[in-house]
Design a protein around this motif. Structure first.
Motif, short mmCIF file in Angstrom:
data_model
loop_
_atom_site.label_atom_id
_atom_site.label_comp_id
_atom_site.label_asym_id
_atom_site.label_seq_id
_atom_site.Cartn_x
_atom_site.Cartn_y
_atom_site.Cartn_z
N ARG A 9 -5.52 -3.79 5.08
CA ARG A 9 -5.76 -2.63 5.95
C ARG A 9 -4.45 -2.10 6.54
O ARG A 9 -4.25 -0.89 6.62
CB ARG A 9 -6.71 -3.01 7.10
N THR A 10 -3.57 -3.01 6.93
CA THR A 10 -2.28 -2.60 7.46
C THR A 10 -1.48 -1.82 6.43
O THR A 10 -0.89 -0.78 6.72
CB THR A 10 -1.47 -3.83 7.94
N ARG A 11 -1.48 -2.34 5.20
CA ARG A 11 -0.77 -1.64 4.12
C ARG A 11 -1.39 -0.26 3.86
O ARG A 11 -0.68 0.71 3.62
CB ARG A 11 -0.78 -2.47 2.83
N GLN A 16 -0.94 5.60 4.33
CA GLN A 16 -1.49 6.86 4.82
C GLN A 16 -0.49 7.55 5.74
O GLN A 16 -0.33 8.77 5.69
CB GLN A 16 -2.82 6.63 5.55
N ALA A 17 0.22 6.78 6.56
CA ALA A 17 1.26 7.36 7.42
C ALA A 17 2.37 7.96 6.56
O ALA A 17 2.90 9.04 6.87
CB ALA A 17 1.82 6.29 8.35
N ASN A 18 2.73 7.26 5.47
CA ASN A 18 3.74 7.80 4.55
C ASN A 18 3.25 9.10 3.93
O ASN A 18 4.03 10.05 3.77
CB ASN A 18 4.07 6.79 3.46
N ALA A 19 1.97 9.13 3.58
CA ALA A 19 1.41 10.35 2.97
C ALA A 19 1.43 11.50 3.98
O ALA A 19 1.78 12.63 3.62
CB ALA A 19 -0.02 10.09 2.50
N ASP A 29 0.56 12.61 -2.74
CA ASP A 29 -0.53 12.16 -3.62
C ASP A 29 -0.39 10.67 -3.95
O ASP A 29 -1.38 9.93 -3.93
CB ASP A 29 -0.56 12.98 -4.91
N ARG A 30 0.82 10.26 -4.27
CA ARG A 30 1.06 8.86 -4.61
C ARG A 30 0.72 7.96 -3.43
O ARG A 30 0.05 6.93 -3.58
CB ARG A 30 2.52 8.64 -5.02
N CYS A 31 1.14 8.33 -2.24
CA CYS A 31 0.87 7.53 -1.04
C CYS A 31 -0.62 7.50 -0.72
O CYS A 31 -1.15 6.46 -0.31
CB CYS A 31 1.67 8.05 0.14
N GLU A 32 -1.30 8.60 -0.92
CA GLU A 32 -2.75 8.62 -0.68
C GLU A 32 -3.49 7.74 -1.67
O GLU A 32 -4.44 7.05 -1.30
CB GLU A 32 -3.27 10.06 -0.73
N ALA A 39 -7.10 0.05 0.71
CA ALA A 39 -8.38 0.01 1.41
C ALA A 39 -9.46 -0.63 0.54
O ALA A 39 -10.28 -1.42 1.03
CB ALA A 39 -8.80 1.41 1.84
N THR A 40 -9.44 -0.33 -0.74
CA THR A 40 -10.39 -0.95 -1.67
C THR A 40 -10.18 -2.45 -1.74
O THR A 40 -11.15 -3.22 -1.74
CB THR A 40 -10.24 -0.31 -3.08
N MET A 41 -8.92 -2.87 -1.80
CA MET A 41 -8.63 -4.31 -1.82
C MET A 41 -9.09 -4.99 -0.53
O MET A 41 -9.59 -6.11 -0.55
CB MET A 41 -7.14 -4.55 -2.06
#
Length: 90
Positions: A9-11, A16-19, A29-32, A39-41
């Protein structure tokens, strides 16, 4: 690899902050995509932990039941042996 949902979750939040901070579309797009993958993991790790805890609890219960049945069987066996000794002593 770490199997801690909080780590994932932290990652995801970092990505998301990078995006959100990205100025280039391809970087955003890559960051998202990375945030979605993290989030899936995290979701998968949470499900795995839940299943593991459920399985371990069921195992503990079945072991306890088996031990209980074994001790009851042992007690019954001891009573049977005592009865046999009485019967043969008479």
């Amino acid at each position: 690899m770490n199997d801690n949902p909080d780590f994932y979750r932290t990652r995801a939040e970092e990505e998301q902050a990078n995006a959100d901070a990205a100025t280039l579309d391809n970087v955003r797009d890559r960051c998202e995509r990375a945030a979605k993958a993290w989030a899936t993991m995290a979701d998968r790790a949470e499900r795995t932990q839940t299943m593991r805890l459920t399985r371990e609890a069921a195992t503990r219960e079945s072991v306890a039941a088996a031990r209980s049945a074994q001790s009851i069987g042992s007690a019954g066996s001891a009573d049977l042996h005592a009865d046999l000794r009485k019967a043969t002593a008479d």
